[in-house]
Design a protein around this motif. Structure first.
Motif, PDB file in Angstrom:
ATOM      1  N   SER A 179     -26.135 -11.176  49.716  1.00  0.00           N
ATOM      2  CA  SER A 179     -25.643 -10.087  48.881  1.00  0.00           C
ATOM      3  C   SER A 179     -26.600  -9.868  47.715  1.00  0.00           C
ATOM      4  O   SER A 179     -27.186 -10.812  47.203  1.00  0.00           O
ATOM      5  CB  SER A 179     -24.236 -10.404  48.341  1.00  0.00           C
ATOM      6  N   PHE A 180     -26.728  -8.618  47.304  1.00  0.00           N
ATOM      7  CA  PHE A 180     -27.623  -8.259  46.209  1.00  0.00           C
ATOM      8  C   PHE A 180     -26.879  -7.404  45.200  1.00  0.00           C
ATOM      9  O   PHE A 180     -25.999  -6.626  45.554  1.00  0.00           O
ATOM     10  CB  PHE A 180     -28.840  -7.499  46.744  1.00  0.00           C
ATOM     11  N   GLY A 181     -27.218  -7.585  43.922  1.00  0.00           N
ATOM     12  CA  GLY A 181     -26.543  -6.813  42.889  1.00  0.00           C
ATOM     13  C   GLY A 181     -27.198  -6.992  41.535  1.00  0.00           C
ATOM     14  O   GLY A 181     -28.189  -7.720  41.390  1.00  0.00           O
ATOM     15  N   LYS A 182     -26.635  -6.330  40.522  1.00  0.00           N
ATOM     16  CA  LYS A 182     -27.244  -6.285  39.195  1.00  0.00           C
ATOM     17  C   LYS A 182     -27.198  -7.619  38.468  1.00  0.00           C
ATOM     18  O   LYS A 182     -28.032  -7.890  37.603  1.00  0.00           O
ATOM     19  CB  LYS A 182     -26.551  -5.205  38.359  1.00  0.00           C
ATOM     20  N   ASP A 183     -26.225  -8.481  38.787  1.00  0.00           N
ATOM     21  CA  ASP A 183     -26.108  -9.786  38.142  1.00  0.00           C
ATOM     22  C   ASP A 183     -27.197 -10.714  38.672  1.00  0.00           C
ATOM     23  O   ASP A 183     -27.215 -11.052  39.865  1.00  0.00           O
ATOM     24  CB  ASP A 183     -24.716 -10.369  38.424  1.00  0.00           C
ATOM     25  N   PHE A 184     -28.113 -11.136  37.811  1.00  0.00           N
ATOM     26  CA  PHE A 184     -29.207 -12.008  38.239  1.00  0.00           C
ATOM     27  C   PHE A 184     -28.689 -13.283  38.908  1.00  0.00           C
ATOM     28  O   PHE A 184     -29.321 -13.806  39.824  1.00  0.00           O
ATOM     29  CB  PHE A 184     -30.090 -12.387  37.053  1.00  0.00           C
ATOM     30  N   GLU A 185     -27.563 -13.809  38.424  1.00  0.00           N
ATOM     31  CA  GLU A 185     -27.048 -15.079  38.944  1.00  0.00           C
ATOM     32  C   GLU A 185     -26.326 -14.918  40.283  1.00  0.00           C
ATOM     33  O   GLU A 185     -25.832 -15.904  40.841  1.00  0.00           O
ATOM     34  CB  GLU A 185     -26.084 -15.708  37.925  1.00  0.00           C
ATOM     35  N   ALA A 186     -26.267 -13.689  40.795  1.00  0.00           N
ATOM     36  CA  ALA A 186     -25.661 -13.444  42.101  1.00  0.00           C
ATOM     37  C   ALA A 186     -26.579 -12.627  43.003  1.00  0.00           C
ATOM     38  O   ALA A 186     -26.276 -12.434  44.181  1.00  0.00           O
ATOM     39  CB  ALA A 186     -24.322 -12.731  41.943  1.00  0.00           C
ATOM     40  N   ASN A 187     -27.698 -12.174  42.480  1.00  0.00           N
ATOM     41  CA  ASN A 187     -28.618 -11.341  43.242  1.00  0.00           C
ATOM     42  C   ASN A 187     -29.380 -12.200  44.248  1.00  0.00           C
ATOM     43  O   ASN A 187     -30.033 -13.171  43.891  1.00  0.00           O
ATOM     44  CB  ASN A 187     -29.602 -10.651  42.289  1.00  0.00           C
ATOM     45  N   GLY A 188     -29.270 -11.842  45.524  1.00  0.00           N
ATOM     46  CA  GLY A 188     -29.886 -12.656  46.562  1.00  0.00           C
ATOM     47  C   GLY A 188     -29.108 -13.924  46.829  1.00  0.00           C
ATOM     48  O   GLY A 188     -29.685 -14.991  47.034  1.00  0.00           O
ATOM     49  N   SER A 189     -27.776 -13.808  46.853  1.00  0.00           N
ATOM     50  CA  SER A 189     -26.923 -14.984  47.080  1.00  0.00           C
ATOM     51  C   SER A 189     -26.397 -14.990  48.512  1.00  0.00           C
ATOM     52  O   SER A 189     -26.317 -13.950  49.179  1.00  0.00           O
ATOM     53  CB  SER A 189     -25.744 -14.981  46.103  1.00  0.00           C
ATOM     54  N   VAL A 190     -26.046 -16.166  48.997  1.00  0.00           N
ATOM     55  CA  VAL A 190     -25.487 -16.316  50.344  1.00  0.00           C
ATOM     56  C   VAL A 190     -24.026 -15.858  50.311  1.00  0.00           C
ATOM     57  O   VAL A 190     -23.210 -16.421  49.588  1.00  0.00           O
ATOM     58  CB  VAL A 190     -25.581 -17.769  50.824  1.00  0.00           C
ATOM     59  N   SER A 191     -23.713 -14.828  51.076  1.00  0.00           N
ATOM     60  CA  SER A 191     -22.350 -14.292  51.079  1.00  0.00           C
ATOM     61  C   SER A 191     -21.552 -14.730  52.292  1.00  0.00           C
ATOM     62  O   SER A 191     -20.315 -14.734  52.264  1.00  0.00           O
ATOM     63  CB  SER A 191     -22.386 -12.758  51.023  1.00  0.00           C
ATOM     64  N   ALA A 192     -22.225 -15.116  53.382  1.00  0.00           N
ATOM     65  CA  ALA A 192     -21.505 -15.541  54.582  1.00  0.00           C
ATOM     66  C   ALA A 192     -22.431 -16.351  55.480  1.00  0.00           C
ATOM     67  O   ALA A 192     -23.641 -16.092  55.549  1.00  0.00           O
ATOM     68  CB  ALA A 192     -20.966 -14.332  55.340  1.00  0.00           C
ATOM     69  N   ILE A 193     -21.850 -17.331  56.158  1.00  0.00           N
ATOM     70  CA  ILE A 193     -22.549 -18.107  57.185  1.00  0.00           C
ATOM     71  C   ILE A 193     -21.640 -18.100  58.404  1.00  0.00           C
ATOM     72  O   ILE A 193     -20.492 -18.547  58.335  1.00  0.00           O
ATOM     73  CB  ILE A 193     -22.824 -19.558  56.747  1.00  0.00           C
ATOM     74  N   THR A 194     -22.135 -17.566  59.501  1.00  0.00           N
ATOM     75  CA  THR A 194     -21.310 -17.358  60.682  1.00  0.00           C
ATOM     76  C   THR A 194     -21.838 -18.152  61.866  1.00  0.00           C
ATOM     77  O   THR A 194     -23.052 -18.162  62.126  1.00  0.00           O
ATOM     78  CB  THR A 194     -21.276 -15.858  61.049  1.00  0.00           C
ATOM     79  N   VAL A 195     -20.946 -18.799  62.589  1.00  0.00           N
ATOM     80  CA  VAL A 195     -21.318 -19.539  63.785  1.00  0.00           C
ATOM     81  C   VAL A 195     -21.795 -18.563  64.856  1.00  0.00           C
ATOM     82  O   VAL A 195     -21.179 -17.523  65.083  1.00  0.00           O
ATOM     83  CB  VAL A 195     -20.131 -20.344  64.321  1.00  0.00           C
ATOM     84  N   THR A 196     -22.911 -18.895  65.494  1.00  0.00           N
ATOM     85  CA  THR A 196     -23.415 -18.094  66.608  1.00  0.00           C
ATOM     86  C   THR A 196     -23.583 -19.006  67.805  1.00  0.00           C
ATOM     87  O   THR A 196     -23.366 -20.218  67.732  1.00  0.00           O
ATOM     88  CB  THR A 196     -24.779 -17.455  66.260  1.00  0.00           C
ATOM     89  N   ALA A 197     -23.973 -18.417  68.928  1.00  0.00           N
ATOM     90  CA  ALA A 197     -24.159 -19.202  70.151  1.00  0.00           C
ATOM     91  C   ALA A 197     -25.217 -20.266  69.909  1.00  0.00           C
ATOM     92  O   ALA A 197     -26.244 -20.025  69.262  1.00  0.00           O
ATOM     93  CB  ALA A 197     -24.575 -18.298  71.305  1.00  0.00           C
ATOM     94  N   ASP A 198     -24.974 -21.457  70.409  1.00  0.00           N
ATOM     95  CA  ASP A 198     -25.921 -22.562  70.257  1.00  0.00           C
ATOM     96  C   ASP A 198     -27.230 -22.271  70.968  1.00  0.00           C
ATOM     97  O   ASP A 198     -27.269 -21.622  72.007  1.00  0.00           O
ATOM     98  CB  ASP A 198     -25.345 -23.872  70.820  1.00  0.00           C
ATOM     99  N   LYS A 199     -28.333 -22.757  70.365  1.00  0.00           N
ATOM    100  CA  LYS A 199     -29.629 -22.694  71.028  1.00  0.00           C
ATOM    101  C   LYS A 199     -29.666 -23.733  72.130  1.00  0.00           C
ATOM    102  O   LYS A 199     -29.200 -24.854  71.951  1.00  0.00           O
ATOM    103  CB  LYS A 199     -30.769 -22.971  70.028  1.00  0.00           C
ATOM    104  N   LYS A 200     -30.217 -23.375  73.252  1.00  0.00           N
ATOM    105  CA  LYS A 200     -30.332 -24.303  74.375  1.00  0.00           C
ATOM    106  C   LYS A 200     -31.715 -24.941  74.407  1.00  0.00           C
ATOM    107  O   LYS A 200     -32.680 -24.322  74.003  1.00  0.00           O
ATOM    108  CB  LYS A 200     -30.061 -23.578  75.686  1.00  0.00           C
TER     109      LYS A 200
END
Length: 197
Positions: free
Chosen positions: A176-197
């Motif tokens: 996520s990006f925004g005007k607040d420096f302390e939140a600009n370029g922050s991780v907003s979500a981590i989602t499980v995806t299919a495993d690498k084989k």
């Protein structure tokens, strides 16, 4: 604004939270919280020649394309040139403001944002960053989800997430990006995806 995907370059940041902690049991077996490792996450778009435009644009609350258009009229000084002359600096500022001013960006705010994200990577410099902290929820050796403890800031591209002792993990990371420096370029979500084989 959000982006997701792989990244190539950056600085490894270990996201140390707590040691592995067993969470409440759930159907299918116990769930263990395992601190993940964040690495890299500071790529820049090749079009931007090393400038973290995604962060600058986020802090100015304008789309990246708008900032790129504004910057296309600027004539930057070389990294070892000692900087632009006063006349060049005034011309560059006028070029930027002629575009950004239409979006409510003030001269003071442009100075503040420019100073925060100005750096010379070849000199070992980096703009201000803070690593995110998160846990993987592991059940029967499989990651079933993630919980974000601290979102961090200063990521210009999605960091790589690995889980110690768990193979094939390749989650989707959103920023996520925004005007607040302390939140600009922050991780907003981590989602499980299919495993690498």
């Amino acid at each position: 604004m959000r982006i997701s995907g792989p990244l190539l370059l950056g600085v490894v940041a270990m996201a140390w939270a707590t040691p592995s902690v067993r969470a409440a049991d759930a159907p299918g077996g116990p769930v263990t919280r395992v601190p993940v490792v964040f690495s890299e996450g500071h790529d820049t778009d090749p079009r931007d020649h090393g400038r973290p435009v995604i962060l600058v644009a986020g802090a100015l609350a304008v789309p990246p394309e708008v900032f790129r258009e504004a910057f296309s009229h600027v004539h930057p000084a070389g990294p070892d040139s000692g900087g632009p002359t006063d006349e060049e600096a005034r011309a560059n500022k006028a070029a930027l403001m002629s575009v950004l001013g239409k979006y409510g960006v003030t001269n003071d705010r442009l100075n503040e944002v420019s100073n925060r994200y100005r750096y010379v990577r070849s000199h070992g410099q980096m703009w201000p960053t803070k690593a995110a902290v998160a846990n993987a929820l592991v059940q029967n050796g499989v990651v079933t989800g993630y919980e974000i403890v601290s979102r961090g800031f200063g990521y210009s591209s999605p960091p790589t997430v690995t889980v110690p002792d768990v193979k094939g993990v390749a989650p989707k990371v959103e920023l996520s990006f925004g005007k607040d420096f302390e939140a600009n370029g922050s991780v907003s979500a981590i989602t499980v995806t299919a495993d690498k084989k």
